[in-house]
Write a protein that holds these residues in place. Structure first.
Motif, PDB file in Angstrom:
ATOM      1  N   LEU A 178       7.813 -15.489  59.509  1.00  0.00           N
ATOM      2  CA  LEU A 178       8.681 -14.294  59.279  1.00  0.00           C
ATOM      3  C   LEU A 178       9.526 -14.448  58.213  1.00  0.00           C
ATOM      4  O   LEU A 178       9.828 -13.311  57.685  1.00  0.00           O
ATOM      5  CB  LEU A 178       9.443 -14.592  60.901  1.00  0.00           C
ATOM      6  CG  LEU A 178       8.685 -14.330  61.811  1.00  0.00           C
ATOM      7  CD1 LEU A 178       9.685 -14.541  63.171  1.00  0.00           C
ATOM      8  CD2 LEU A 178       8.222 -12.823  61.903  1.00  0.00           C
ATOM      9  N   GLU A 179      10.064 -15.570  57.971  1.00  0.00           N
ATOM     10  CA  GLU A 179      11.063 -15.747  56.813  1.00  0.00           C
ATOM     11  C   GLU A 179      10.322 -15.438  55.464  1.00  0.00           C
ATOM     12  O   GLU A 179      10.924 -14.661  54.581  1.00  0.00           O
ATOM     13  CB  GLU A 179      11.720 -17.039  56.824  1.00  0.00           C
ATOM     14  CG  GLU A 179      12.364 -17.463  58.025  1.00  0.00           C
ATOM     15  CD  GLU A 179      13.147 -18.751  57.876  1.00  0.00           C
ATOM     16  OE1 GLU A 179      13.040 -19.340  56.956  1.00  0.00           O
ATOM     17  OE2 GLU A 179      13.572 -19.244  59.062  1.00  0.00           O
ATOM     18  N   GLU A 180       9.048 -15.966  55.284  1.00  0.00           N
ATOM     19  CA  GLU A 180       8.448 -15.700  54.059  1.00  0.00           C
ATOM     20  C   GLU A 180       8.040 -14.241  53.634  1.00  0.00           C
ATOM     21  O   GLU A 180       8.083 -13.795  52.673  1.00  0.00           O
ATOM     22  CB  GLU A 180       7.010 -16.347  54.060  1.00  0.00           C
ATOM     23  CG  GLU A 180       7.197 -17.948  54.099  1.00  0.00           C
ATOM     24  CD  GLU A 180       5.928 -18.762  54.193  1.00  0.00           C
ATOM     25  OE1 GLU A 180       4.932 -18.015  54.554  1.00  0.00           O
ATOM     26  OE2 GLU A 180       5.995 -19.854  54.291  1.00  0.00           O
ATOM     27  N   SER A 181       7.700 -13.322  55.042  1.00  0.00           N
ATOM     28  CA  SER A 181       7.484 -12.141  54.898  1.00  0.00           C
ATOM     29  C   SER A 181       8.605 -11.248  54.534  1.00  0.00           C
ATOM     30  O   SER A 181       8.781 -10.329  53.656  1.00  0.00           O
ATOM     31  CB  SER A 181       6.899 -11.326  56.214  1.00  0.00           C
ATOM     32  OG  SER A 181       7.801 -11.836  57.004  1.00  0.00           O
ATOM     33  N   ALA A 182       9.807 -11.725  54.929  1.00  0.00           N
ATOM     34  CA  ALA A 182      11.299 -11.124  54.534  1.00  0.00           C
ATOM     35  C   ALA A 182      11.622 -11.495  53.187  1.00  0.00           C
ATOM     36  O   ALA A 182      11.891 -10.377  52.523  1.00  0.00           O
ATOM     37  CB  ALA A 182      12.216 -11.854  55.627  1.00  0.00           C
ATOM     38  N   PHE A 183      11.308 -12.442  52.810  1.00  0.00           N
ATOM     39  CA  PHE A 183      11.520 -12.792  51.168  1.00  0.00           C
ATOM     40  C   PHE A 183      10.512 -11.906  50.413  1.00  0.00           C
ATOM     41  O   PHE A 183      11.092 -11.424  49.230  1.00  0.00           O
ATOM     42  CB  PHE A 183      11.176 -14.417  51.029  1.00  0.00           C
ATOM     43  CG  PHE A 183      12.190 -15.263  51.042  1.00  0.00           C
ATOM     44  CD1 PHE A 183      13.314 -15.042  50.330  1.00  0.00           C
ATOM     45  CD2 PHE A 183      12.160 -16.149  51.847  1.00  0.00           C
ATOM     46  CE1 PHE A 183      14.637 -15.949  50.336  1.00  0.00           C
ATOM     47  CE2 PHE A 183      13.399 -17.045  51.963  1.00  0.00           C
ATOM     48  CZ  PHE A 183      14.546 -16.983  51.344  1.00  0.00           C
ATOM     49  N   LEU A 184       9.270 -11.600  50.860  1.00  0.00           N
ATOM     50  CA  LEU A 184       8.537 -10.804  50.159  1.00  0.00           C
ATOM     51  C   LEU A 184       8.910  -9.321  50.027  1.00  0.00           C
ATOM     52  O   LEU A 184       8.718  -8.666  49.037  1.00  0.00           O
ATOM     53  CB  LEU A 184       7.228 -10.922  50.392  1.00  0.00           C
ATOM     54  CG  LEU A 184       6.179 -12.063  50.481  1.00  0.00           C
ATOM     55  CD1 LEU A 184       4.896 -12.058  50.985  1.00  0.00           C
ATOM     56  CD2 LEU A 184       6.150 -12.695  48.873  1.00  0.00           C
ATOM     57  N   ARG A 195      19.426 -10.898  60.495  1.00  0.00           N
ATOM     58  CA  ARG A 195      18.668  -9.933  60.840  1.00  0.00           C
ATOM     59  C   ARG A 195      17.324 -10.596  61.531  1.00  0.00           C
ATOM     60  O   ARG A 195      16.579  -9.851  62.120  1.00  0.00           O
ATOM     61  CB  ARG A 195      17.794  -9.032  59.586  1.00  0.00           C
ATOM     62  CG  ARG A 195      18.914  -8.335  59.045  1.00  0.00           C
ATOM     63  CD  ARG A 195      19.478  -6.917  59.940  1.00  0.00           C
ATOM     64  NE  ARG A 195      20.018  -6.076  59.237  1.00  0.00           N
ATOM     65  CZ  ARG A 195      19.730  -5.072  58.341  1.00  0.00           C
ATOM     66  NH1 ARG A 195      18.289  -4.872  58.251  1.00  0.00           N
ATOM     67  NH2 ARG A 195      20.741  -4.183  57.890  1.00  0.00           N
ATOM     68  N   ILE A 196      17.040 -11.801  61.483  1.00  0.00           N
ATOM     69  CA  ILE A 196      15.778 -12.522  61.886  1.00  0.00           C
ATOM     70  C   ILE A 196      16.133 -13.710  62.568  1.00  0.00           C
ATOM     71  O   ILE A 196      15.797 -14.028  63.806  1.00  0.00           O
ATOM     72  CB  ILE A 196      14.880 -12.930  60.812  1.00  0.00           C
ATOM     73  CG1 ILE A 196      14.289 -11.670  59.865  1.00  0.00           C
ATOM     74  CG2 ILE A 196      13.868 -13.775  61.255  1.00  0.00           C
ATOM     75  CD1 ILE A 196      13.395 -11.980  58.660  1.00  0.00           C
ATOM     76  N   VAL A 197      17.007 -14.665  62.003  1.00  0.00           N
ATOM     77  CA  VAL A 197      17.133 -15.819  62.785  1.00  0.00           C
ATOM     78  C   VAL A 197      18.051 -15.922  63.917  1.00  0.00           C
ATOM     79  O   VAL A 197      17.628 -16.053  64.931  1.00  0.00           O
ATOM     80  CB  VAL A 197      17.588 -17.232  61.877  1.00  0.00           C
ATOM     81  CG1 VAL A 197      18.098 -18.268  62.628  1.00  0.00           C
ATOM     82  CG2 VAL A 197      16.764 -17.349  60.727  1.00  0.00           C
ATOM     83  N   VAL A 198      19.123 -15.188  63.800  1.00  0.00           N
ATOM     84  CA  VAL A 198      20.253 -14.842  64.673  1.00  0.00           C
ATOM     85  C   VAL A 198      19.619 -13.884  65.945  1.00  0.00           C
ATOM     86  O   VAL A 198      19.755 -14.346  67.055  1.00  0.00           O
ATOM     87  CB  VAL A 198      21.581 -14.484  64.314  1.00  0.00           C
ATOM     88  CG1 VAL A 198      22.348 -13.872  65.443  1.00  0.00           C
ATOM     89  CG2 VAL A 198      22.239 -15.401  63.534  1.00  0.00           C
ATOM     90  N   PRO A 199      19.074 -13.058  65.684  1.00  0.00           N
ATOM     91  CA  PRO A 199      18.456 -12.206  66.813  1.00  0.00           C
ATOM     92  C   PRO A 199      17.537 -13.001  67.793  1.00  0.00           C
ATOM     93  O   PRO A 199      17.293 -12.703  69.006  1.00  0.00           O
ATOM     94  CB  PRO A 199      17.972 -11.016  66.384  1.00  0.00           C
ATOM     95  CG  PRO A 199      18.774 -10.723  64.855  1.00  0.00           C
ATOM     96  CD  PRO A 199      18.951 -12.108  64.499  1.00  0.00           C
ATOM     97  N   LEU A 200      16.525 -13.798  67.075  1.00  0.00           N
ATOM     98  CA  LEU A 200      15.579 -14.602  67.755  1.00  0.00           C
ATOM     99  C   LEU A 200      16.050 -15.804  68.540  1.00  0.00           C
ATOM    100  O   LEU A 200      15.450 -16.300  69.111  1.00  0.00           O
ATOM    101  CB  LEU A 200      14.379 -14.939  66.761  1.00  0.00           C
ATOM    102  CG  LEU A 200      13.629 -13.805  66.180  1.00  0.00           C
ATOM    103  CD1 LEU A 200      12.635 -14.362  65.270  1.00  0.00           C
ATOM    104  CD2 LEU A 200      12.861 -13.112  67.209  1.00  0.00           C
ATOM    105  N   SER A 201      17.378 -15.828  68.240  1.00  0.00           N
ATOM    106  CA  SER A 201      18.088 -17.256  68.978  1.00  0.00           C
ATOM    107  C   SER A 201      19.084 -17.069  69.919  1.00  0.00           C
ATOM    108  O   SER A 201      20.038 -17.777  70.162  1.00  0.00           O
ATOM    109  CB  SER A 201      18.323 -18.231  67.854  1.00  0.00           C
ATOM    110  OG  SER A 201      17.678 -18.609  67.054  1.00  0.00           O
TER     111      SER A 201
END
Length: 300
Positions: A178-184, A195-201
């Protein structure tokens, strides 16, 4: 169970299984009563007639004559109101500081490509077992000019190592893809975090909010050490004066004769008033409790 007397595989349930479940149910009922009764006792005592309460001995199963004078004294007491406002302020601001520090630190320690990940994690773990002690901490707070200020209660306890480890583990369980695709897609670290880590936790974050807020709400020892100005006292420190120091003079001043026993009811009413907010908030966060702790549990 799909049907009474049968297990899920369709086989009849044995007598031993019935007995086992029955004994477990009785044990759980007894444990629940043991845990619930002290709170019920306090509630019943707080609304009972003070004179009847003083004469009563043994278990209190119901209130003896409903009387709300104790609550009237507690709620109209300026020290209680001041302590409430101070504690709410400490809980809100303290929880914001705690969560900000914990989220940012856990996100850094959860980065798989961060070179100092293991050394910093080890340094954090050491603080769980070793500390400088109360006197060096007091001297440090004094030297920083935080003594007798709200920051003396908030900054020295800005982050819990235990909560940091739980949060870091929860962040580490998020798939790296998920993080790699966001970096791309051009996202930076801040975007990935919020946008990714906090909502999923969110389940783990809810548990951390509960841990931090309840800890601050119940805290009184640091306030007793660092604060001299009564205007800054939290509610629990006022409660300590009433219960342990047996000081109810601010609420029972001028009482004589048959009104003196009301001081005992005032103590119970103060406990209820101080405990009620946590009891009202906890049910809304309870559903996240087990899930959040399990997600952030330490892996073997």
């Amino acid at each position: 169970m799909k049907g009474f007397g049968r297990r899920q595989n369709g086989c009849p349930e044995s007598v031993g299984s019935y007995a086992f479940r029955g004994i477990n149910a009785m044990i759980m009922v007894c444990i629940a009563m043991i845990m619930l009764y002290p709170f019920l006792y306090v509630v019943f005592a707080s609304i009972s007639d003070p004179n009847s309460l003083i004469r009563h001995r043994g278990i209190l199963w119901k209130p003896y004559g409903v009387q709300l004078d104790a609550y009237s004294l507690v709620l109209n007491n300026p020290n209680i109101a001041m302590g409430y406002l101070n504690t709410v302020f400490y809980v809100v601001l303290g929880t914001v500081i705690n969560m900000a520090m914990t989220i940012l630190s856990a996100f850094v320690l959860a980065r798989r490509n961060f070179l100092l990940r293991k050394p910093l994690t080890l340094m954090a773990l050491i603080t769980m077992y070793f500390s400088g002690g109360m006197i060096p901490l007091y001297l440090q707070v004094n030297r920083l000019g935080l003594l007798n200020s709200v920051w003396a209660l908030l900054l020295p306890t800005a982050m819990s190592t235990y909560n940091l480890i739980i949060m870091r583990t929860a962040f580490s369980n998020i798939p790296a893809e998920l993080e790699e695709s966001a970096f791309l897609d051009g996202a930076n670290e801040w975007v990935i975090l919020f946008r990714i880590v906090v909502p999923l936790s969110m389940a783990t974050l809810a548990v951390m909010v509960l841990f931090y807020s309840v800890n601050i709400w119940n805290g009184w020892f640091n306030a007793m050490i660092y604060l001299q100005d009564r205007k800054l006292f939290p509610l629990q420190l006022i409660l300590r004066e009433i219960l342990i120091a047996n000081d109810t003079s601010s609420m029972t001043v001028g009482m004589t004769g048959d009104k003196v026993p009301l001081a005992e009811s005032v103590k119970y009413a103060t406990i209820v008033v101080a405990t009620l907010p946590v009891l009202c908030i906890y049910p809304f966060l309870q559903k996240y409790f087990v899930k959040g702790v399990m997600i952030g549990a330490l892996k073997g």
